[in-house]
Design an enzyme around this catalytic site. Structure first.
Site, PDB file in Angstrom:
ATOM      1  N   GLU A  33       0.823  -1.216   0.000  1.00 35.72           N
ATOM      2  CA  GLU A  33       0.000   0.000   0.000  1.00 35.72           C
ATOM      3  C   GLU A  33       0.854   1.262   0.000  1.00 35.72           C
ATOM      4  O   GLU A  33       1.844   1.346   0.727  1.00 35.72           O
ATOM      5  CB  GLU A  33      -0.882  -0.024   1.257  1.00 35.72           C
ATOM      6  N   ASP A  36       2.867   2.142  -4.942  1.00 34.49           N
ATOM      7  CA  ASP A  36       2.867   2.110  -6.418  1.00 34.49           C
ATOM      8  C   ASP A  36       3.545   3.363  -6.971  1.00 34.49           C
ATOM      9  O   ASP A  36       4.312   3.299  -7.920  1.00 34.49           O
ATOM     10  CB  ASP A  36       1.455   1.898  -7.003  1.00 34.49           C
ATOM     11  N   GLY A 122     -16.642   5.507  -2.778  1.00 32.27           N
ATOM     12  CA  GLY A 122     -15.742   6.126  -1.792  1.00 32.27           C
ATOM     13  C   GLY A 122     -15.272   5.153  -0.722  1.00 32.27           C
ATOM     14  O   GLY A 122     -14.867   5.552   0.353  1.00 32.27           O
ATOM     15  N   ALA A 123     -15.327   3.853  -1.017  1.00 35.10           N
ATOM     16  CA  ALA A 123     -14.943   2.862  -0.009  1.00 35.10           C
ATOM     17  C   ALA A 123     -13.521   2.367  -0.221  1.00 35.10           C
ATOM     18  O   ALA A 123     -13.058   1.480   0.475  1.00 35.10           O
ATOM     19  CB  ALA A 123     -15.917   1.683  -0.043  1.00 35.10           C
ATOM     20  N   LEU A 125     -12.426   0.881  -2.992  1.00 31.53           N
ATOM     21  CA  LEU A 125     -12.380  -0.325  -3.820  1.00 31.53           C
ATOM     22  C   LEU A 125     -12.317   0.049  -5.300  1.00 31.53           C
ATOM     23  O   LEU A 125     -12.692  -0.709  -6.176  1.00 31.53           O
ATOM     24  CB  LEU A 125     -13.583  -1.227  -3.528  1.00 31.53           C
ATOM     25  N   SER A 126     -11.871   1.274  -5.555  1.00 29.87           N
ATOM     26  CA  SER A 126     -11.565   1.737  -6.913  1.00 29.87           C
ATOM     27  C   SER A 126     -12.771   1.923  -7.817  1.00 29.87           C
ATOM     28  O   SER A 126     -12.752   1.535  -8.987  1.00 29.87           O
ATOM     29  CB  SER A 126     -10.567   0.804  -7.606  1.00 29.87           C
ATOM     30  N   ASP A 172      -4.522   0.863  -9.224  1.00 30.08           N
ATOM     31  CA  ASP A 172      -5.963   0.611  -9.318  1.00 30.08           C
ATOM     32  C   ASP A 172      -6.385   0.343 -10.760  1.00 30.08           C
ATOM     33  O   ASP A 172      -7.115  -0.604 -11.055  1.00 30.08           O
ATOM     34  CB  ASP A 172      -6.761   1.807  -8.779  1.00 30.08           C
TER      35      ASP A 172
HETATM   36  C1  GLA Z   1      -5.195   4.752  -4.100  1.00 34.68           C
HETATM   37  C2  GLA Z   1      -4.437   5.098  -5.365  1.00 34.68           C
HETATM   38  C3  GLA Z   1      -3.433   3.982  -5.738  1.00 34.68           C
HETATM   39  C4  GLA Z   1      -2.557   3.611  -4.548  1.00 34.68           C
HETATM   40  C5  GLA Z   1      -3.410   3.390  -3.299  1.00 34.68           C
HETATM   41  C6  GLA Z   1      -2.577   3.193  -2.062  1.00 34.68           C
HETATM   42  O1  GLA Z   1      -6.023   3.654  -4.289  1.00 34.68           O
HETATM   43  O2  GLA Z   1      -5.312   5.291  -6.446  1.00 34.68           O
HETATM   44  O3  GLA Z   1      -2.656   4.398  -6.836  1.00 34.68           O
HETATM   45  O4  GLA Z   1      -1.571   4.576  -4.329  1.00 34.68           O
HETATM   46  O5  GLA Z   1      -4.290   4.477  -3.049  1.00 34.68           O
HETATM   47  O6  GLA Z   1      -1.840   2.035  -2.164  1.00 34.68           O
END
Ligand code: GLA
Length: 389
Positions: A33, A36, A122-123, A125-126, A172
């Protein structure tokens, strides 16, 4: 769902002959985490929930779009000649078209598109990367562009960085674009080399725990963390340390050069990044060796590092993860995504899932006054066209 979407499509756009259904998942990151954007390794997987779109190609360059998740915004319309941010959900889609054009691709055809997403918003989970990569997949197909999924992933990240203004990394978009059923992706964010690693675990499930605490201020704090790491990288490079990214350091090298980092705050941020990168590689090794207990331990350590060094957890995530650590049948638990609220992820023995959810849910509510949601993750395929309608 398809039926309801189809009905709504006809209601909003009228009946059209050429309708196609597309899908892009959300993702959960198992470990790795906030590294990236520091050139580290991450280990996410795509989920079975995500964003659907019914898309009907137009012969002009106009996009008309409607989201069943934001019905009050009505139909959002724009043409490829004028792509201006308007602070609505459709900005993510506009941003994609903008970047395709800036990269020199010819976007001649617009479309009428109806969206529906079942990723909790907004949780962490992208949901935004899912929308971006979904739009990228449709723009490619609508215009017959010769663009592979990795390029769509990069376009997604650029749209988020340049059009939306959040300096996210590539994880993500990569996870939702390139996901594979029952496999997690070990992605080297420095080179974009990647490997699929089977994640179908015997007797153990991936349980996602949603704190239901919205990630307020997350974007600005996210950008701050990124800036700290960039400043530290510059300090190190100015002092003659030959690295391109923070994650080029291992723990030993970090200990040797850490005194060059001028701010104490940046120093602990870097300590997280370097240690997290090591944990990702160890966790993949432990998975390959069938040592799931070790994997869980590394997840726990990841959370502690994000809590104490990177400071991106907050009371809700800390509460839910601490409850998970104490629950029967847990193998490991940590926050996932950007943090500051949103979701945590845990590995739980199948035989204990019900008692785990009950225990963690009750304790979390007692401590925070909020109600958590739990989802068992199904690891699924990345962005794709599902078929003609
Ligand atoms: C968000 C960003 C990712 C990554 C995560 C943390 O999801 O979009 O690129 O940096 O936070 O790992």
């Amino acid at each position: 769902m398809q039926e309801i979407m189809l009905k709504k499509f006809v209601e909003v756009f009228g009946d059209k002959e050429n309708k196609e259904l597309f899908f892009t998942p959300g993702r959960v990151n198992l470990i790795g985490e906030h590294i990236d954007y520091n050139g580290g390794f991450v280990f996410p997987c795509a989920l079975s929930f995500g964003t659907y779109a019914i898309c009907s190609k137009r012969e002009d360059n106009i996009f008309r779009m409607y989201s069943m998740n934001f019905e009050k915004d009505g139909v959002v319309e724009f043409s490829t000649d004028k792509l201006v941010k308007a602070d609505v959900w459709a900005d993510y889609c506009k941003g994609i078209v903008d970047i395709f054009i800036k990269k020199g691709y010819e976007v001649k055809n617009g479309a009428d598109i109806l969206f529906f997403g079942n990723i909790p918003n907004g949780a962490g989970l992208s949901s935004s990367a899912s929308l971006e990569v979904l739009m990228g997949t449709m723009v490619r197909d609508l215009n017959g562009l010769d663009v592979d999924m990795v390029e769509i992933v990069k376009i997604g990240q650029m749209a988020e960085n340049q059009f939306i203004g959040v300096s996210c990394g590539i994880m993500d978009q990569f996870a939702v674009g390139m996901g594979k059923e029952d496999q997690a992706i070990l992605l080297d964010c420095n080179t974009l080399d990647y490997k699929y690693v089977p994640i179908k675990l015997e007797d153990v499930s991936i349980v996602i725990m949603n704190t239901n605490k919205r990630r307020g201020l997350a974007d600005s704090k996210y950008n701050e963390r990124r800036a700290s790491c960039e400043a530290a990288l510059k300090d190190l490079q100015d002092a003659g340390v030959e690295i391109k990214n923070i994650c080029d350091l291992n723990m030993e090298a970090f200990d040797k050069v850490k005194h060059f980092i001028k701010s104490d705050e940046a120093l602990v941020r870097v300590r997280h990044a370097v240690s997290e990168n090591v944990r990702v590689l160890e966790s993949v090794e432990s998975l390959k060796a069938n040592d799931i207990a070790k994997f869980g331990k590394l997840m726990n350590e990841s959370h502690i590092s994000l809590r104490d060094d990177y400071e991106v957890t907050g009371k809700e995530l800390d509460s839910i993860v601490a409850a998970a650590w104490d629950a029967e049948g847990v193998i490991g638990a940590r926050m996932t995504g950007a943090g500051f609220g949103g979701c945590a992820v845990s590995l739980v023995k199948n035989s204990s899932i019900d008692s785990f959810i009950k225990y963690v849910g009750e304790r979390y509510t007692k401590e925070t006054g909020l109600k958590a949601d739990f989802y068992i993750a199904n690891v699924s395929e990345g962005s794709r066209k599902l078929g003609d309608l």
